[in-house]
Design an enzyme around this catalytic site. Structure first.
Site, short mmCIF file in Angstrom:
data_model
loop_
_atom_site.label_atom_id
_atom_site.label_comp_id
_atom_site.label_asym_id
_atom_site.label_seq_id
_atom_site.Cartn_x
_atom_site.Cartn_y
_atom_site.Cartn_z
CD GLU A 63 -2.91 0.98 2.42
OE1 GLU A 63 -2.85 0.01 3.21
OE2 GLU A 63 -3.83 1.82 2.45
CD GLN A 112 0.28 -2.55 3.78
OE1 GLN A 112 1.07 -1.92 3.08
NE2 GLN A 112 -0.88 -2.07 4.15
CG ASN A 124 -9.45 -1.68 1.31
OD1 ASN A 124 -9.06 -2.83 1.47
ND2 ASN A 124 -9.29 -0.74 2.24
CD GLU A 125 -10.32 -2.59 6.06
OE1 GLU A 125 -10.38 -1.50 6.66
OE2 GLU A 125 -9.62 -3.54 6.44
CD GLU A 175 -6.07 -4.84 4.04
OE1 GLU A 175 -5.96 -4.44 5.23
OE2 GLU A 175 -6.45 -4.10 3.12
CE1 TYR A 203 -3.54 -6.14 8.91
CE2 TYR A 203 -5.81 -5.48 8.60
CZ TYR A 203 -4.51 -5.54 8.15
OH TYR A 203 -4.17 -4.99 6.93
O1 AHR Z 1 -3.08 -2.60 6.18
C1 AHR Z 1 -3.41 -1.40 6.82
C2 AHR Z 1 -4.88 -1.03 6.67
O2 AHR Z 1 -5.66 -1.97 7.34
C3 AHR Z 1 -5.43 -1.05 5.27
O3 AHR Z 1 -5.19 0.14 4.59
C4 AHR Z 1 -6.89 -1.23 5.50
O4 AHR Z 1 -7.52 -1.90 4.44
C5 AHR Z 1 -6.96 -1.99 6.81
O5 AHR Z 1 -7.82 -1.39 7.70
#
Ligand code: AHR
Length: 495
Positions: free
Chosen positions: A27, A351, A174-175, A302, A242
């Site tokens: 990103e 990432q 995205n999201e 992600e 995450y």
């Molecule tokens: O990876 C960091 C961020 O996490 C990304 O930009 C977003 O898609 C997610 O909230």
């Protein structure tokens, strides 16, 4: 040392492990692109068209199959026309999501597609549905993929690229439930249907359209989206998850440190990592009900560990170190994704460089491979292989609050090679694993291990603190014995 039995049955093939499950995400955030992957043509750091050569080599070594770009949250504010043409006249803008720094757009469409060509990976674009227009997205596809005469194809040629590139993976938004527009699923689904209509298949290129899927365990989103979209429009939905050692909803600035953590926090991290499997299973159950033909895949767009940033670094840059704990997290996640590869078609760790659970960290000319990188290197032989049945006795590790299964494993077969990957998540106990392999004529076995103290990490002055080494395993007929030390990841290739 405790003994555990494992059965591997290669006669029971379960699913194909798409190579894209070993995918990555880059990103315009912090130093992932600028001063990470991309240093510019005039840099003293050896580069090819501005991309660091050491990073190109490292990406090739792990056989990076797919790279997602340009975000993340950045994607829904990205206007691709700002990133083409003569660099000195490209628009400068503010990266409002990530640190409010100046984005000079010197890394744009050409730089990204050339990078993917150089590595040999599939590009995966995240299209702007949040703040962009349908025309903008539709013209981006035309610019990239159209071989005939059209305004966008001519513009591409004017900018130095005669032939179109191939683009398969296209995420639309995205999201969208969060930074991509805070949409309700009903509204997103309608917007998605409209946007995707104008993303055309030009010149033999076939788009694989990805709709924004759920965050973590947001089953309502999955349910709604799937009931409103069909496989006419959608090849996959994406999910984000995450791992936080400490619940970030209590205090975003106290998620836990990457380097300074207690044993209890370690086990919390692994326990929160393993939770993804329950979420995946529940999302897949919804998918099985609403898309019984399995024509829509699940992408874990992600994933990875999210800690507090390293002290003294820009909070908007999400720069964090990476220890043996992260290697265990990566190994467990990849084993889980393999085991659900009947529905999971791709996964992208967040990432690639200098951001979150990065594979590579850079500091000026210096560059290091993190423990997470080494896991991807050990696991690469799973790419495009067939998952086979493996059943392993397990033990409980952890603390009263965070008890976890000690062993995580995955086994696949490809071209008469068996790949067995095992993580020992216990930081207290080692195990002797006795595998009985059936349905496979085993004649030799070789292994590699990543083994270090759970808090060990690589830094710029000692880059090999955590690195794979060759490891001794014993093969006697159908019996393979692997002694797996505490806190380690092992990969065995049986031929
Ligand atoms: O990876 C960091 C961020 O996490 C990304 O930009 C977003 O898609 C997610 O909230």
């Amino acid at each position: 040392m405790k003994k555990l039995n494992m059965i591997i049955n290669t006669n029971t093939k379960k699913s194909h492990i798409n190579r894209e499950i070993y995918g990555h995400f880059s990103e315009h955030l912090g130093r992932c692109i600028y001063n990470g992957i991309y240093v510019g043509e005039n840099s003293e750091i050896p580069n090819t068209n501005g991309i660091r050569n050491d990073i190109i080599e490292a990406f090739k070594e792990i056989k990076m199959p797919v790279l997602r770009w340009p975000g993340g949250c950045f994607a829904d504010e990205y206007h691709w026309k700002d990133g083409i043409g003569e660099k000195s006249s490209r628009k400068k803008m503010i990266n409002t999501h990530w640190g409010g720094v100046v984005e000079d757009n010197s890394f744009g469409t050409h730089e990204f597609f050339n990078l993917c060509e150089e590595i040999g990976c599939e590009p995966y674009l995240a299209g702007n549905l949040g703040s962009g227009t349908i025309q903008e997205l539709s013209e981006w596809i035309e610019y990239i993929t159209f071989d005939g005469v059209s305004p966008m194809a001519e513009l591409r040629r004017k900018n130095g690229r005669e032939k179109p590139w191939k683009l398969k993976y296209l995420g639309i938004g995205n999201e969208s439930w969060h930074c991509g527009g805070n949409m309700r699923p009903e509204y997103y689904a309608d917007e998605y249907r409209r946007y995707q209509t104008y993303c055309r298949n030009f010149s033999g290129n076939e788009l694989y359209k990805v709709a924004c899927g759920p965050n973590a365990n947001d089953y309502k989103w999955t349910e709604k989206i799937l009931s409103l979209l069909t496989d006419m429009h959608t090849k996959a939905i994406s999910m984000h998850y995450y791992t936080f050692p400490k619940d970030p909803s209590n205090d975003w600035n106290n998620k836990g440190s990457a380097l300074d953590f207690t044993d209890e926090e370690y086990y919390a991290t692994i326990s929160h990592t393993l939770t993804i499997e329950e979420f995946i299973i529940n999302h897949i159950n919804i998918m099985n009900r609403l898309n019984p033909t399995n024509s829509i895949g699940l992408i874990i767009d992600e994933w990875g560990c999210w800690y507090d940033v390293e002290p003294g670094t820009n909070p908007g840059f999400l720069y964090q170190q990476n220890t043996m704990r992260d290697a265990i997290v990566a190994a467990c996640n990849l084993n889980i994704f393999n085991s659900h590869s009947d529905r999971i078609v791709m996964a992208n760790i967040a990432q690639a460089v200098n951001v979150l659970q990065a594979l590579i960290l850079t500091d000026g000319k210096k560059m290091l491979k993190t423990p997470t990188y080494h896991v991807f290197n050990l696991y690469k032989t799973h790419q495009n292989s067939e998952l086979v049945e493996s059943l392993c006795e397990n033990d409980i590790a952890g603390t009263d609050k965070y008890s976890i299964p000690a062993i995580s494993q995955s086994v696949s077969v490809k071209d008469d090679n068996l790949t067995i990957t095992i993580a020992n998540c216990s930081i207290d106990e080692e195990y002797k694993i006795e595998c009985k392999i059936s349905g496979f004529k085993a004649s030799s076995a070789s292994a590699s291990i990543i083994h270090a103290d759970v808090r060990a990490y690589n830094d710029f002055d000692s880059t090999e603190n955590v690195a794979p080494t060759a490891y001794e395993v014993k093969l006697e007929g159908e019996k393979l014995t692997i002694n797996i030390p505490k806190c380690s990841v092992v990969s065995v290739i049986v031929k």
